[in-house]
Design a protein around this motif. Structure first.
Motif, PDB file in Angstrom:
ATOM      1  N   ARG A  10       0.831  -1.202   0.000  1.00  0.00           N
ATOM      2  CA  ARG A  10       0.000   0.000   0.000  1.00  0.00           C
ATOM      3  C   ARG A  10       0.868   1.255   0.000  1.00  0.00           C
ATOM      4  N   LYS A  11       0.242   2.375  -0.277  1.00  0.00           N
ATOM      5  CA  LYS A  11       0.940   3.667  -0.280  1.00  0.00           C
ATOM      6  C   LYS A  11       1.582   3.941   1.077  1.00  0.00           C
ATOM      7  N   THR A  12       0.800   3.735   2.129  1.00  0.00           N
ATOM      8  CA  THR A  12       1.274   3.959   3.483  1.00  0.00           C
ATOM      9  C   THR A  12       0.891   2.752   4.325  1.00  0.00           C
ATOM     10  N   GLU A  13       1.862   2.157   5.001  1.00  0.00           N
ATOM     11  CA  GLU A  13       1.560   1.016   5.866  1.00  0.00           C
ATOM     12  C   GLU A  13       2.710   0.756   6.814  1.00  0.00           C
ATOM     13  N   LEU A  14       2.398   0.031   7.870  1.00  0.00           N
ATOM     14  CA  LEU A  14       3.415  -0.475   8.786  1.00  0.00           C
ATOM     15  C   LEU A  14       3.456  -1.983   8.606  1.00  0.00           C
ATOM     16  N   VAL A  15       4.625  -2.497   8.225  1.00  0.00           N
ATOM     17  CA  VAL A  15       4.799  -3.930   7.982  1.00  0.00           C
ATOM     18  C   VAL A  15       5.584  -4.514   9.158  1.00  0.00           C
ATOM     19  N   ASP A  16       4.969  -5.437   9.878  1.00  0.00           N
ATOM     20  CA  ASP A  16       5.614  -6.067  11.027  1.00  0.00           C
ATOM     21  C   ASP A  16       6.715  -7.002  10.521  1.00  0.00           C
ATOM     22  N   ILE A  17       7.963  -6.661  10.809  1.00  0.00           N
ATOM     23  CA  ILE A  17       9.109  -7.465  10.360  1.00  0.00           C
ATOM     24  C   ILE A  17       9.804  -8.164  11.530  1.00  0.00           C
ATOM     25  N   THR A  18       9.145  -8.180  12.688  1.00  0.00           N
ATOM     26  CA  THR A  18       9.755  -8.748  13.887  1.00  0.00           C
ATOM     27  C   THR A  18      10.241 -10.176  13.664  1.00  0.00           C
ATOM     28  N   GLU A  19       9.393 -11.014  13.099  1.00  0.00           N
ATOM     29  CA  GLU A  19       9.743 -12.432  12.928  1.00  0.00           C
ATOM     30  C   GLU A  19      10.886 -12.635  11.941  1.00  0.00           C
ATOM     31  N   ILE A  20      10.887 -11.872  10.837  1.00  0.00           N
ATOM     32  CA  ILE A  20      11.988 -12.074   9.884  1.00  0.00           C
ATOM     33  C   ILE A  20      13.306 -11.547  10.440  1.00  0.00           C
ATOM     34  N   VAL A  21      13.234 -10.532  11.293  1.00  0.00           N
ATOM     35  CA  VAL A  21      14.450 -10.060  11.960  1.00  0.00           C
ATOM     36  C   VAL A  21      14.923 -11.117  12.959  1.00  0.00           C
ATOM     37  N   GLN A  22      13.988 -11.678  13.731  1.00  0.00           N
ATOM     38  CA  GLN A  22      14.354 -12.733  14.683  1.00  0.00           C
ATOM     39  C   GLN A  22      14.952 -13.935  13.945  1.00  0.00           C
ATOM     40  N   ASP A  23      14.377 -14.281  12.797  1.00  0.00           N
ATOM     41  CA  ASP A  23      14.917 -15.390  11.997  1.00  0.00           C
ATOM     42  C   ASP A  23      16.350 -15.107  11.548  1.00  0.00           C
ATOM     43  N   ALA A  24      16.627 -13.854  11.179  1.00  0.00           N
ATOM     44  CA  ALA A  24      17.985 -13.488  10.749  1.00  0.00           C
ATOM     45  C   ALA A  24      18.966 -13.592  11.919  1.00  0.00           C
ATOM     46  N   VAL A  25      18.536 -13.183  13.104  1.00  0.00           N
ATOM     47  CA  VAL A  25      19.381 -13.303  14.301  1.00  0.00           C
ATOM     48  C   VAL A  25      19.701 -14.775  14.545  1.00  0.00           C
ATOM     49  N   GLY A 101      20.757 -14.135  24.478  1.00  0.00           N
ATOM     50  CA  GLY A 101      20.429 -15.545  24.302  1.00  0.00           C
ATOM     51  C   GLY A 101      19.812 -15.838  22.942  1.00  0.00           C
ATOM     52  N   GLY A 102      20.202 -15.065  21.938  1.00  0.00           N
ATOM     53  CA  GLY A 102      19.692 -15.265  20.583  1.00  0.00           C
ATOM     54  C   GLY A 102      18.290 -14.725  20.346  1.00  0.00           C
ATOM     55  N   LYS A 103      17.749 -13.994  21.317  1.00  0.00           N
ATOM     56  CA  LYS A 103      16.390 -13.458  21.182  1.00  0.00           C
ATOM     57  C   LYS A 103      16.398 -11.939  21.236  1.00  0.00           C
ATOM     58  N   LEU A 104      15.535 -11.342  20.424  1.00  0.00           N
ATOM     59  CA  LEU A 104      15.349  -9.903  20.468  1.00  0.00           C
ATOM     60  C   LEU A 104      14.757  -9.529  21.821  1.00  0.00           C
ATOM     61  N   LEU A 105      15.320  -8.519  22.463  1.00  0.00           N
ATOM     62  CA  LEU A 105      14.779  -8.051  23.739  1.00  0.00           C
ATOM     63  C   LEU A 105      13.825  -6.892  23.465  1.00  0.00           C
ATOM     64  N   LEU A 106      12.587  -7.240  23.262  1.00  0.00           N
ATOM     65  CA  LEU A 106      11.543  -6.252  23.013  1.00  0.00           C
ATOM     66  C   LEU A 106      10.562  -6.289  24.174  1.00  0.00           C
ATOM     67  N   GLY A 107       9.863  -5.194  24.381  1.00  0.00           N
ATOM     68  CA  GLY A 107       8.823  -5.161  25.394  1.00  0.00           C
ATOM     69  C   GLY A 107       7.704  -6.127  25.038  1.00  0.00           C
ATOM     70  N   GLN A 108       6.871  -6.427  26.020  1.00  0.00           N
ATOM     71  CA  GLN A 108       5.809  -7.418  25.854  1.00  0.00           C
ATOM     72  C   GLN A 108       4.936  -7.147  24.632  1.00  0.00           C
ATOM     73  N   TRP A 109       4.673  -5.900  24.342  1.00  0.00           N
ATOM     74  CA  TRP A 109       3.772  -5.571  23.236  1.00  0.00           C
ATOM     75  C   TRP A 109       4.500  -4.973  22.041  1.00  0.00           C
ATOM     76  N   GLN A 110       5.830  -4.941  22.058  1.00  0.00           N
ATOM     77  CA  GLN A 110       6.583  -4.281  20.994  1.00  0.00           C
ATOM     78  C   GLN A 110       6.842  -5.181  19.796  1.00  0.00           C
ATOM     79  N   GLY A 111       6.857  -4.561  18.632  1.00  0.00           N
ATOM     80  CA  GLY A 111       7.274  -5.202  17.402  1.00  0.00           C
ATOM     81  C   GLY A 111       8.126  -4.231  16.605  1.00  0.00           C
ATOM     82  N   ILE A 112       8.821  -4.758  15.609  1.00  0.00           N
ATOM     83  CA  ILE A 112       9.654  -3.949  14.721  1.00  0.00           C
ATOM     84  C   ILE A 112       8.892  -3.789  13.412  1.00  0.00           C
ATOM     85  N   TYR A 113       8.790  -2.562  12.939  1.00  0.00           N
ATOM     86  CA  TYR A 113       8.019  -2.276  11.735  1.00  0.00           C
ATOM     87  C   TYR A 113       8.832  -1.525  10.694  1.00  0.00           C
ATOM     88  N   LEU A 114       8.643  -1.931   9.447  1.00  0.00           N
ATOM     89  CA  LEU A 114       9.049  -1.090   8.327  1.00  0.00           C
ATOM     90  C   LEU A 114       7.885  -0.131   8.109  1.00  0.00           C
TER      91      LEU A 114
END
Length: 132
Positions: A10-25, A101-114
């Motif tokens: 879409r023209k404007t959107e937030l894409v949750d990339i948390t899982e693909i970042v975790q997979d890369a880690v 420990g190989g895990k992203l340290l994010l808050g309980q409700w946080q995600g990473i977005y493009l």
């Protein structure tokens, strides 16, 4: 360094990339340290935000689109995407996330977005691991 490609639809959107970042880690075997994320585009950025309630993303985009950087006939940039440049400047092109420990340290409700502001496109996100 890892390079991810994130398609937007879409023209404007937030894409949750948390899982693909975790997979890369995980794939890199990165255990402890800092992960720097960088989006090398002038009309897309990286942000951390709530990933439990999708209404939050909708509300964020509505506020940015309608109140902070709406289209304006006085904009002079020839491509017509001046609001996208403003939004990217406000959101930023990078984030830093701790890894333990190989895990992203994010808050309980946080995600990473493009944060896409001039899509649809195929966006890059670069990941740089600092530590071990």
């Amino acid at each position: 360094m890892h390079s991810l490609v994130v398609p937007t639809t879409r023209k404007t959107e937030l894409v949750d990339i948390t899982e693909i970042v975790q997979d890369a880690v995980r794939a890199d075997g990165f255990d402890d340290g800092i992960l720097a994320l960088f989006c090398p585009h002038t009309t897309a950025g990286i942000t951390l935000n709530e990933n439990w309630d999708p209404d939050v993303q909708t509300d964020v985009l509505l506020t940015v689109d309608e109140r902070i950087a709406p289209p304006d006939p006085r904009h002079r940039h020839g491509e017509g995407n001046s609001p996208a440049h403003v939004k990217t400047s406000l959101f930023g092109s990078s984030q830093v996330v701790l890894v333990e420990g190989g895990k992203l340290l994010l808050g309980q409700w946080q995600g990473i977005y493009l944060a896409e502001f001039d899509g649809p496109r195929r966006r890059k996100v670069w990941l740089k691991f600092i530590g071990g």
